[in-house]
Design an enzyme around this catalytic site. Structure first.
Site, PDB file in Angstrom:
ATOM      1  N   SER A   6      26.105  69.360   3.660  1.00 40.93           N
ATOM      2  CA  SER A   6      24.935  70.024   4.234  1.00 40.93           C
ATOM      3  C   SER A   6      23.845  68.969   4.784  1.00 40.93           C
ATOM      4  O   SER A   6      22.868  69.479   4.965  1.00 40.93           O
ATOM      5  CB  SER A   6      24.398  70.632   2.937  1.00 40.93           C
ATOM      6  OG  SER A   6      25.376  71.656   2.482  1.00 40.93           O
TER       7      SER A   6
ATOM      8  N   LYS B 191      37.210  68.868  10.415  1.00 42.44           N
ATOM      9  CA  LYS B 191      37.871  69.625   9.408  1.00 42.44           C
ATOM     10  C   LYS B 191      38.972  70.594  10.100  1.00 42.44           C
ATOM     11  O   LYS B 191      39.380  69.993  11.233  1.00 42.44           O
ATOM     12  CB  LYS B 191      37.180  70.441   8.525  1.00 42.44           C
ATOM     13  CG  LYS B 191      36.091  69.967   7.826  1.00 42.44           C
ATOM     14  CD  LYS B 191      35.524  70.440   6.618  1.00 42.44           C
ATOM     15  CE  LYS B 191      34.333  69.351   5.923  1.00 42.44           C
ATOM     16  NZ  LYS B 191      33.591  70.074   4.809  1.00 42.44           N
TER      17      LYS B 191
ATOM     18  N   HIS C 122      39.064  62.843   0.975  1.00 49.59           N
ATOM     19  CA  HIS C 122      37.975  63.771   1.131  1.00 49.59           C
ATOM     20  C   HIS C 122      38.257  64.975  -0.048  1.00 49.59           C
ATOM     21  O   HIS C 122      39.375  64.962  -0.396  1.00 49.59           O
ATOM     22  CB  HIS C 122      38.163  64.455   2.437  1.00 49.59           C
ATOM     23  CG  HIS C 122      37.035  65.611   2.860  1.00 49.59           C
ATOM     24  ND1 HIS C 122      36.870  66.809   2.070  1.00 49.59           N
ATOM     25  CD2 HIS C 122      35.845  65.389   3.366  1.00 49.59           C
ATOM     26  CE1 HIS C 122      35.632  67.435   2.393  1.00 49.59           C
ATOM     27  NE2 HIS C 122      35.093  66.496   3.271  1.00 49.59           N
TER      28      HIS C 122
ATOM     29  N   GLU D 134      38.159  67.954  -0.045  1.00 48.60           N
ATOM     30  CA  GLU D 134      38.956  68.981   0.284  1.00 48.60           C
ATOM     31  C   GLU D 134      40.632  68.530   0.130  1.00 48.60           C
ATOM     32  O   GLU D 134      41.641  69.461  -0.180  1.00 48.60           O
ATOM     33  CB  GLU D 134      38.651  69.439   1.445  1.00 48.60           C
ATOM     34  CG  GLU D 134      37.513  70.240   1.470  1.00 48.60           C
ATOM     35  CD  GLU D 134      36.518  70.439   2.812  1.00 48.60           C
ATOM     36  OE1 GLU D 134      37.249  70.064   4.085  1.00 48.60           O
ATOM     37  OE2 GLU D 134      35.381  70.655   2.685  1.00 48.60           O
TER      38      GLU D 134
ATOM     39  N   ASN E   6      33.057  65.221  10.867  1.00 45.55           N
ATOM     40  CA  ASN E   6      34.364  65.559  10.219  1.00 45.55           C
ATOM     41  C   ASN E   6      34.736  67.144  10.743  1.00 45.55           C
ATOM     42  O   ASN E   6      33.827  68.004  10.061  1.00 45.55           O
ATOM     43  CB  ASN E   6      34.377  65.386   8.571  1.00 45.55           C
ATOM     44  CG  ASN E   6      35.712  66.064   8.129  1.00 45.55           C
ATOM     45  OD1 ASN E   6      36.517  66.295   8.965  1.00 45.55           O
ATOM     46  ND2 ASN E   6      35.734  66.334   6.752  1.00 45.55           N
TER      47      ASN E   6
ATOM     48  N   GLY F  90      29.162  72.026   2.506  1.00 45.86           N
ATOM     49  CA  GLY F  90      29.131  73.417   3.069  1.00 45.86           C
ATOM     50  C   GLY F  90      28.216  74.474   2.638  1.00 45.86           C
ATOM     51  O   GLY F  90      28.407  75.902   2.827  1.00 45.86           O
TER      52      GLY F  90
ATOM     53  N   GLU G 205      29.976  62.243  -1.093  1.00 45.79           N
ATOM     54  CA  GLU G 205      29.887  63.694  -0.831  1.00 45.79           C
ATOM     55  C   GLU G 205      30.007  64.388  -2.276  1.00 45.79           C
ATOM     56  O   GLU G 205      31.079  64.671  -2.798  1.00 45.79           O
ATOM     57  CB  GLU G 205      30.959  63.911   0.114  1.00 45.79           C
ATOM     58  CG  GLU G 205      31.104  63.365   1.239  1.00 45.79           C
ATOM     59  CD  GLU G 205      31.904  64.118   2.298  1.00 45.79           C
ATOM     60  OE1 GLU G 205      31.064  64.198   3.608  1.00 45.79           O
ATOM     61  OE2 GLU G 205      32.853  64.621   2.304  1.00 45.79           O
TER      62      GLU G 205
END
Ligand code: 13P
Length: 254
Positions: A215, A14, A99, A101, A12, A175, A169
């Site tokens: 990660s 992003k 997701h 985000e 991904n 991250g 996730e």
């Protein structure tokens, strides 16, 4: 790993990647050789502007492409949005929906994610439905409750192993360089597997791929991918560089 289930390793990107990133995608496609193709599916979900060029340059390599989000509608007055049909038209075969985000930045609810997963199926894309708890939810002991609620609310009726992938996730692992322990991942993935069997039926639920994301890097991929019911990875930062991404994928060469 789940016996008889073909792993999927997905990148991904992003909101990272310009035309210059095409050479990373082509390096990834170049290293997706026959021995790897026998073992796994390999996917890149780049920014929407790069789906068509990466799809075009990857023809014949087996590298798959997909979107990072889609609108629930097929077309219409939705300025700035992208439909699942458009992703398919650009050469994509997957789309990530829900997701964390998107859930955070765009206030996406489970119902919205479910509608997007339905749109994916309508456009003949595989939906990668993301679920995962925040740090506060984990600390409050609510991980399984949060994940199971998101799963139930985000998966449309009638999905199967060919139309659906689930990605677990943990938000705090994205991250951050932090990952859950293998035992924690095993616990959540087992709960997702059990719920999938109820949501899409026993047979299909046993075959739906459940990815771990957060990660993942070359140094921890072997341990994470070996966990029961972990059928691949959804990789953010480490998918941007071919060397890192293929370092993760290399786990499946063994
Ligand atoms: P990182 O691999 O950068 O932690 O991101 C994970 C992710 O959000 C993939 O969708």
């Amino acid at each position: 790993m789940t016996p008889g289930v073909r792993p999927l390793v997905a990148g991904n990107w992003k909101m990272n990647g310009m035309r210059g990133s095409l050479h990373e995608a082509s390096a990834i496609a170049g290293q997706y050789d026959w021995s790897l193709r026998r073992a796994i599916d390999l996917l890149i979900c780049p920014p929407a502007t790069l789906i068509a060029p990466i799809s075009r340059q990857s023809i014949g390599s087996g590298l798959l492409t997909g979107g990072q989000d889609c609108h629930a509608a097929a077309s219409g007055a939705h300025t700035g949005d992208l439909s699942a049909e458009m992703i398919a038209d650009a050469g994509g075969s997957f789309v990530i929906v829900g997701h964390s985000e998107r859930r955070a930045d765009h206030k996406e609810t489970d119902a919205m994610v479910r509608a997007k997963a339905e749109a994916a199926r309508r456009a003949r894309l595989v939906a990668i439905v993301c679920v995962g708890e925040t740090q506060a939810e984990r600390e409050a002991g609510k991980t399984l409750a949060v994940v199971r609620k998101q799963l139930k609310g985000s998966i449309p009726e009638g999905m199967n192993a060919a139309t659906l992938v689930v990605a677990y996730e943990p938000v705090w692992a994205i991250g951050s360089g932090l990952t859950p322990t293998a035992a924690d991942v095993a616990e959540v993935h087992a709960a997702i597997r059990a719920d999938l069997k109820k949501l899409v039926g026993k047979e299909e639920g046993a075959k739906v791929r459940i990815l771990y994301g957060g990660s993942v890097k070359p140094s921890n991929a072997a341990e994470l991918m070996a966990v029961e019911n972990v059928d691949g990875a959804l990789v953010g930062g480490a998918s941007l560089k071919a060397a890192d991404f293929m370092g993760i994928v290399a786990v499946y060469r063994k």
